[in-house]
Design an enzyme around this catalytic site. Sequence first.
Site, PDB file in Angstrom:
ATOM      1  N   LYS A  35      40.907  12.594  56.121  1.00 50.88           N
ATOM      2  CA  LYS A  35      41.316  13.229  54.871  1.00 50.88           C
ATOM      3  C   LYS A  35      40.919  14.698  54.888  1.00 50.88           C
ATOM      4  O   LYS A  35      39.779  15.036  55.188  1.00 50.88           O
ATOM      5  CB  LYS A  35      40.639  12.530  53.682  1.00 50.88           C
ATOM      6  N   LYS A  63      45.788  17.098  45.746  1.00 49.07           N
ATOM      7  CA  LYS A  63      45.582  16.842  44.314  1.00 49.07           C
ATOM      8  C   LYS A  63      46.455  17.762  43.454  1.00 49.07           C
ATOM      9  O   LYS A  63      45.971  18.497  42.594  1.00 49.07           O
ATOM     10  CB  LYS A  63      44.110  17.022  43.934  1.00 49.07           C
ATOM     11  N   ASP A  66      50.515  19.818  38.276  1.00 46.11           N
ATOM     12  CA  ASP A  66      51.352  20.908  37.767  1.00 46.11           C
ATOM     13  C   ASP A  66      52.620  20.325  37.142  1.00 46.11           C
ATOM     14  O   ASP A  66      52.770  19.103  37.044  1.00 46.11           O
ATOM     15  CB  ASP A  66      51.663  21.880  38.910  1.00 46.11           C
ATOM     16  N   ILE A  67      53.536  21.190  36.771  1.00 49.47           N
ATOM     17  CA  ILE A  67      54.785  20.730  36.158  1.00 49.47           C
ATOM     18  C   ILE A  67      55.668  20.094  37.243  1.00 49.47           C
ATOM     19  O   ILE A  67      55.457  20.340  38.443  1.00 49.47           O
ATOM     20  CB  ILE A  67      55.525  21.884  35.436  1.00 49.47           C
ATOM     21  N   PRO A  68      56.659  19.256  36.844  1.00 47.55           N
ATOM     22  CA  PRO A  68      57.472  18.547  37.837  1.00 47.55           C
ATOM     23  C   PRO A  68      58.070  19.441  38.921  1.00 47.55           C
ATOM     24  O   PRO A  68      57.974  19.135  40.115  1.00 47.55           O
ATOM     25  CB  PRO A  68      58.562  17.884  36.988  1.00 47.55           C
ATOM     26  N   ASN A  69      58.644  20.567  38.534  1.00 42.01           N
ATOM     27  CA  ASN A  69      59.303  21.424  39.518  1.00 42.01           C
ATOM     28  C   ASN A  69      58.315  21.954  40.556  1.00 42.01           C
ATOM     29  O   ASN A  69      58.595  21.976  41.755  1.00 42.01           O
ATOM     30  CB  ASN A  69      60.007  22.582  38.791  1.00 42.01           C
ATOM     31  N   THR A 116      35.960  10.619  40.556  1.00 37.02           N
ATOM     32  CA  THR A 116      34.721   9.820  40.621  1.00 37.02           C
ATOM     33  C   THR A 116      33.480  10.643  40.252  1.00 37.02           C
ATOM     34  O   THR A 116      32.392  10.094  40.111  1.00 37.02           O
ATOM     35  CB  THR A 116      34.544   9.226  42.025  1.00 37.02           C
ATOM     36  N   ARG A 204      30.360  12.740  53.026  1.00 40.41           N
ATOM     37  CA  ARG A 204      29.019  13.133  53.456  1.00 40.41           C
ATOM     38  C   ARG A 204      28.202  12.024  54.102  1.00 40.41           C
ATOM     39  O   ARG A 204      27.433  12.297  55.024  1.00 40.41           O
ATOM     40  CB  ARG A 204      28.276  13.748  52.261  1.00 40.41           C
TER      41      ARG A 204
HETATM   42  O1  C5P Z   1      31.172  13.262  50.424  1.00 43.41           O
HETATM   43  P1  C5P Z   1      31.865  12.245  49.557  1.00 43.41           P
HETATM   44  O2  C5P Z   1      31.896  10.862  50.178  1.00 43.41           O
HETATM   45  O3  C5P Z   1      31.364  12.244  48.145  1.00 43.41           O
HETATM   46  O4  C5P Z   1      33.380  12.748  49.537  1.00 43.41           O
HETATM   47  C1  C5P Z   1      34.361  12.152  48.732  1.00 43.41           C
HETATM   48  C2  C5P Z   1      35.691  12.780  49.019  1.00 43.41           C
HETATM   49  O5  C5P Z   1      36.666  12.157  48.219  1.00 43.41           O
HETATM   50  C3  C5P Z   1      35.784  14.277  48.729  1.00 43.41           C
HETATM   51  O6  C5P Z   1      36.584  14.834  49.747  1.00 43.41           O
HETATM   52  C4  C5P Z   1      36.468  14.378  47.395  1.00 43.41           C
HETATM   53  O7  C5P Z   1      37.283  15.514  47.293  1.00 43.41           O
HETATM   54  C5  C5P Z   1      37.334  13.118  47.393  1.00 43.41           C
HETATM   55  N1  C5P Z   1      37.645  12.529  46.094  1.00 43.41           N
HETATM   56  C6  C5P Z   1      36.680  12.074  45.233  1.00 43.41           C
HETATM   57  N2  C5P Z   1      37.021  11.527  44.010  1.00 43.41           N
HETATM   58  C7  C5P Z   1      38.299  11.397  43.679  1.00 43.41           C
HETATM   59  C8  C5P Z   1      39.287  11.830  44.557  1.00 43.41           C
HETATM   60  C9  C5P Z   1      38.923  12.385  45.768  1.00 43.41           C
HETATM   61  O8  C5P Z   1      35.489  12.157  45.552  1.00 43.41           O
HETATM   62  N3  C5P Z   1      38.631  10.818  42.558  1.00 43.41           N
END
Ligand code: C5P
Length: 224
Positions: A35, A63, A66-69, A116, A204
């Site tokens: 990712k 992520k 924004d607007i649809p277009n 999250t 991480r």
């Molecule tokens: O280091 P860690 O395990 O916390 O990384 C989580 C990854 O998931 C990050 O790249 C973060 O941008 C992504 N992410 C997230 N929560 C979301 C969507 C994506 O932590 N709801």
Amino acid sequence: MNKSKIFVACDTTDIKKIKRIIKETRSSKIKVGYKFGLELLNSKNGRKFISNLKNKITFGDYKFADIPNTCSSAIKSVKDLNFNYITIHISSGLDALKATKKVSGKTKLIGVTILTSLDNEALRQIGFSKDVKKVVHQQAKLAHKAKLDAVVCSAREVKIVRKVFKKEIITPGIRLNSERDDQKRVLSPREAFKNGADWLVIGRDITKGNIKNNIQKLIKHLNK
Ligand code: C5P
């Protein structure tokens, strides 16, 4: 038995580090995808690096919100990178989700629910009056309605999402130990899979320190 599926979050602009992450996370025991987030995607060398990546499962964590277009134009503009998965915030609204899905082609479009890193208190600060679980449930219904291919949610909400969304569920906010960093709604890898997640996103806990050891630790934890 099917292999556990893990997206490793490569949250750095350091290409050498990303190459090392890719090399050292290779394993026959788990299925690994990569990712790439806003940090790399907006960096000078990020696009070039991704365009040269071959035979990997790739996830562009744009992520879009924004607007649809704008959302549908944006996904067209990164088509050349051939991502397997790309994210859009479900809070962009049903029309934006539908418009983007219409042009996403082979790339699976993932709807992101409440991040999250947010809890009920943070939602109230933004102006939401419902709690996290209710909002995520509502957002999963929208993802279903827009025929999205996957949903990102916290592992704590997988069962709620599953009630209304039958395709892939991807969960970040995964922790093997008690260190939460900036995340609020966390669970362990085993708990996340037990709840029904199809893919976990782990950053991480894999990429910090000794990557090979971290992978072994993860595999051991999953096999307990
Ligand atoms: O280091 P860690 O395990 O916390 O990384 C989580 C990854 O998931 C990050 O790249 C973060 O941008 C992504 N992410 C997230 N929560 C979301 C969507 C994506 O932590 N709801």
